[in-house]
Design a protein around this motif. Structure first.
Motif, mmCIF file in Angstrom:
data_model
loop_
_atom_site.group_PDB
_atom_site.id
_atom_site.type_symbol
_atom_site.label_atom_id
_atom_site.label_comp_id
_atom_site.label_asym_id
_atom_site.label_seq_id
_atom_site.Cartn_x
_atom_site.Cartn_y
_atom_site.Cartn_z
ATOM 1 N N MET A 59 0.836 -1.191 0.000
ATOM 2 C CA MET A 59 0.000 0.000 0.000
ATOM 3 C C MET A 59 0.877 1.249 0.000
ATOM 4 O O MET A 59 2.052 1.197 0.340
ATOM 5 C CB MET A 59 -0.888 0.016 1.240
ATOM 6 C CG MET A 59 -1.920 -1.088 1.241
ATOM 7 S SD MET A 59 -3.073 -0.909 2.631
ATOM 8 C CE MET A 59 -4.136 0.401 2.009
ATOM 9 N N VAL A 60 0.260 2.379 -0.341
ATOM 10 C CA VAL A 60 0.942 3.658 -0.193
ATOM 11 C C VAL A 60 0.081 4.580 0.655
ATOM 12 O O VAL A 60 -1.136 4.434 0.724
ATOM 13 C CB VAL A 60 1.248 4.343 -1.546
ATOM 14 C CG1 VAL A 60 2.154 3.480 -2.395
ATOM 15 C CG2 VAL A 60 -0.019 4.712 -2.284
ATOM 16 N N MET A 61 0.750 5.536 1.315
ATOM 17 C CA MET A 61 0.068 6.548 2.111
ATOM 18 C C MET A 61 0.681 7.901 1.775
ATOM 19 O O MET A 61 1.887 7.996 1.523
ATOM 20 C CB MET A 61 0.264 6.246 3.597
ATOM 21 C CG MET A 61 -0.443 7.222 4.530
ATOM 22 S SD MET A 61 -0.276 6.720 6.269
ATOM 23 C CE MET A 61 -1.498 7.804 7.018
ATOM 24 N N THR A 62 -0.148 8.938 1.785
ATOM 25 C CA THR A 62 0.345 10.279 1.499
ATOM 26 C C THR A 62 -0.482 11.303 2.255
ATOM 27 O O THR A 62 -1.576 10.996 2.722
ATOM 28 C CB THR A 62 0.288 10.574 -0.022
ATOM 29 O OG1 THR A 62 0.953 11.802 -0.283
ATOM 30 C CG2 THR A 62 -1.153 10.697 -0.504
ATOM 31 N N TYR A 99 -8.953 5.255 -0.128
ATOM 32 C CA TYR A 99 -9.659 5.991 0.911
ATOM 33 C C TYR A 99 -8.906 7.263 1.271
ATOM 34 O O TYR A 99 -7.687 7.293 1.264
ATOM 35 C CB TYR A 99 -9.799 5.123 2.167
ATOM 36 C CG TYR A 99 -10.493 3.823 1.894
ATOM 37 C CD1 TYR A 99 -11.855 3.792 1.587
ATOM 38 C CD2 TYR A 99 -9.792 2.614 1.914
ATOM 39 C CE1 TYR A 99 -12.494 2.603 1.311
ATOM 40 C CE2 TYR A 99 -10.427 1.416 1.643
ATOM 41 C CZ TYR A 99 -11.776 1.414 1.337
ATOM 42 O OH TYR A 99 -12.406 0.238 1.063
ATOM 43 N N LEU A 100 -9.706 8.281 1.634
ATOM 44 C CA LEU A 100 -9.132 9.557 2.053
ATOM 45 C C LEU A 100 -9.613 9.914 3.454
ATOM 46 O O LEU A 100 -10.720 9.533 3.867
ATOM 47 C CB LEU A 100 -9.588 10.674 1.102
ATOM 48 C CG LEU A 100 -8.568 11.203 0.084
ATOM 49 C CD1 LEU A 100 -8.006 10.065 -0.740
ATOM 50 C CD2 LEU A 100 -9.189 12.262 -0.807
ATOM 51 N N GLY A 155 -4.331 10.064 2.301
ATOM 52 C CA GLY A 155 -4.944 9.027 1.487
ATOM 53 C C GLY A 155 -4.128 7.757 1.501
ATOM 54 O O GLY A 155 -2.923 7.787 1.745
ATOM 55 N N VAL A 156 -4.830 6.657 1.268
ATOM 56 C CA VAL A 156 -4.145 5.376 1.092
ATOM 57 C C VAL A 156 -4.591 4.761 -0.233
ATOM 58 O O VAL A 156 -5.702 5.000 -0.712
ATOM 59 C CB VAL A 156 -4.426 4.386 2.243
ATOM 60 C CG1 VAL A 156 -3.808 4.884 3.553
ATOM 61 C CG2 VAL A 156 -5.916 4.129 2.422
#
Lengths: 346, 346
Positions: A59-62, A99-100, A155-156
């Motif tokens: 996954m990524v997250m920002t 998702y945010l 967000g992911v």
């Protein structure tokens, strides 16, 4: 909580300090305005966090904060911008946004009607992007301690199996692809701020790029080394960042970089260099030369990449310079923005 | 990017608008201050997002904005508070926190030295909690358009298999457990704001509760219906929220609820009701009566639950009232905070 529900006066009401105090007024604001705009099963549960299922993988997250001024501009507002920006930061990894979250810091006295326009734009941008804003927070500060509203979104997203974009994979000879014309967002903001009007209205390019990215990944796969969206600092800052991280230089062809005539004219009037101006719906991809044609074709076939172009090449360069080659064959170094500033462009 | 790295003057320097403009100054601030404080492999990569592996299962996501004033207070600062708060929102679902994001909105002129203290406290709180701050964003607004610094953190965590805490699972007869004394955080902030000093310094209870939660879940499993941290609005707001969501009433025993003598004295002086004052290191759990003893024992065995107590019970009540039974057997309704406000307590 129907018993305690009074209607918010969305037409004439304003946010006051009680709307951030954790009591009934806050519950009403959240239910009556944000849940209404974002409407999804997660928020309806009213928890301080939301849960979702994930498959095994990567996954990524920002996160991004939004302080744009003015809050409303041609082509969007701080709400749509916050969704697009966070979707794009996820997409630049090649990931699919899921998702945010949204954190609102609101100045006392901010009109409900403006807050509703912003929240509605966020909800719409999220639905268009096929994602959900599943959790949030609202704080209120005293008049004069903020500027209307600030939004921080996080967000992911999920990465396609095996995809690992990274600047250190770029090699001399790789191509640099740009998805469209430069400067629209920054000039839309600056001209609104300066109260300038033009014959052709300049509209922010703010948009979610994950659909374009998915088509590019399908066409180019591992041939895509990295992607980056040239927001604050524009193409100049982004290319210099890429140069630093990849330990390469870049040679860009000036005549391959498109700037709309109205944007170019406004830049001249405002004393801006389009290379330093923020974009919110454009991306740069560094792509292996053998994959570049396929990726560029995929970009051109997507509505948000119609004006995509191959704008240059990575070169071996210990100085990691970004050079611009003009149509006359001359060259110049494209540096980061340093002296002048464009504050609060996003 | 060693070539472009100048040392920030962390002792005497200040944030200016260029530190939010996407250029070299921003890169220096991020590398020299935030990366230094948060130090981890993800940030070192310098991407606009960070990637991590996940196992198949259920995750949670949360966000919170922090606007606390003053920024520094006995027991912490806005940075440690932001980490604790987001960790706790994840933990209240019974989940194990994994990764955080941090968005900074900074007022022009804010001293680097203060920003460094805040970032260092975030890094330390994250390391203590065994989590990493893997992605972030920095924006700068003009002097007078914010108040020092605002931080929005978001976090993700992973739920133990099969655990699904939810207010609608609560039943009449369930016990209400509270992990410790009330009011420490709010009173620490308010007394600092009012320049009050007491014989005994009142220190914020700000802390990460996920370790306590893990022990509770191990002891009580599915017997735990829901957990909630009584932050803004205090125990009163949180219990009313739970009552609304669970469609139950609650009867709490006043003499079971602990308030430290110094906190009680300060509340009297400041005109505050400890039931409405924010806590940042306490939790409320609604637990099936048959599991309550085991969960309470697990709480008391943990350093952050030493003063845990069974403070009352869920009852069938169409009005969903939260009632306080006094030591003399009298009763009163505990309502949400409505008139008075404690702005910017977190």
């Amino acid at each position: 909580m129907s018993m305690h529900q009074r209607r918010l006066d969305l037409k004439n009401g304003c946010v006051d300090l009680s709307h951030g105090a954790g009591g009934r007024a806050m519950a009403q604001l959240i239910a009556g305005l944000f849940h209404e705009a974002f409407g999804n099963e997660w928020l309806a549960r009213g928890n301080d966090q939301s849960a979702f299922d994930v498959a095994a993988g990567r996954m990524v997250m920002t996160t991004d904060g939004y302080v744009v001024s003015p809050l409303f501009f041609p082509g969007g507002n701080i709400g749509s911008l916050a969704v697009h920006g966070t979707v794009n930061d996820i997409a630049m990894a090649g990931a699919r946004p899921l998702y945010l979250s949204a954190s609102f810091i609101i100045e006392e006295g901010f009109p409900f009607s403006d807050l509703k326009r912003i929240a509605d734009a966020m909800g719409e941008a999220a639905r268009e992007a096929g994602i959900a804003i599943i959790t949030g927070d609202t704080k209120v500060v005293e008049r004069g301690k903020a500027d209307g509203v600030f939004i921080s979104t996080a967000g992911v997203g999920v990465l396609p199996e095996g995809l690992d974009l990274s600047a250190d994979k770029a090699k001399p000879g790789d191509r640099v692809l740009l998805s469209g014309s430069l400067g629209d967002h920054g000039v839309a903001i600056m001209s609104r701020r300066q109260n300038l009007t033009f014959d052709t209205e300049i509209i922010s390019d703010s948009a979610s790029l994950h659909g374009l990215v998915a088509d590019m990944v399908a066409a180019g796969g591992d041939g895509i080394r990295l992607m980056r969206d040239p927001t604050r600092g524009g193409l100049a800052a982004t290319m210099n960042e890429i140069a630093q991280q990849s330990n390469l230089g870049f040679r860009l062809q000036e005549d391959a970089i498109r700037v709309k005539p109205a944007v170019a004219a406004a830049c001249e009037l405002l004393g801006l260099d389009p290379l330093h101006v923020a974009n919110e719906g454009k991306l740069i991809a560094v792509v292996a030369s053998e994959a570049a044609a396929a990726v560029l074709a995929a970009m051109k076939a997507h509505p948000l990449g119609r004006d995509a172009a191959d704008i240059g090449t990575a070169v071996s360069d210990d100085h990691r310079f970004v050079q611009m080659v003009t149509s006359f064959g001359g060259g110049r170094i494209v540096d980061w923005l340093s002296g002048e500033q464009l504050p609060r462009i996003c």
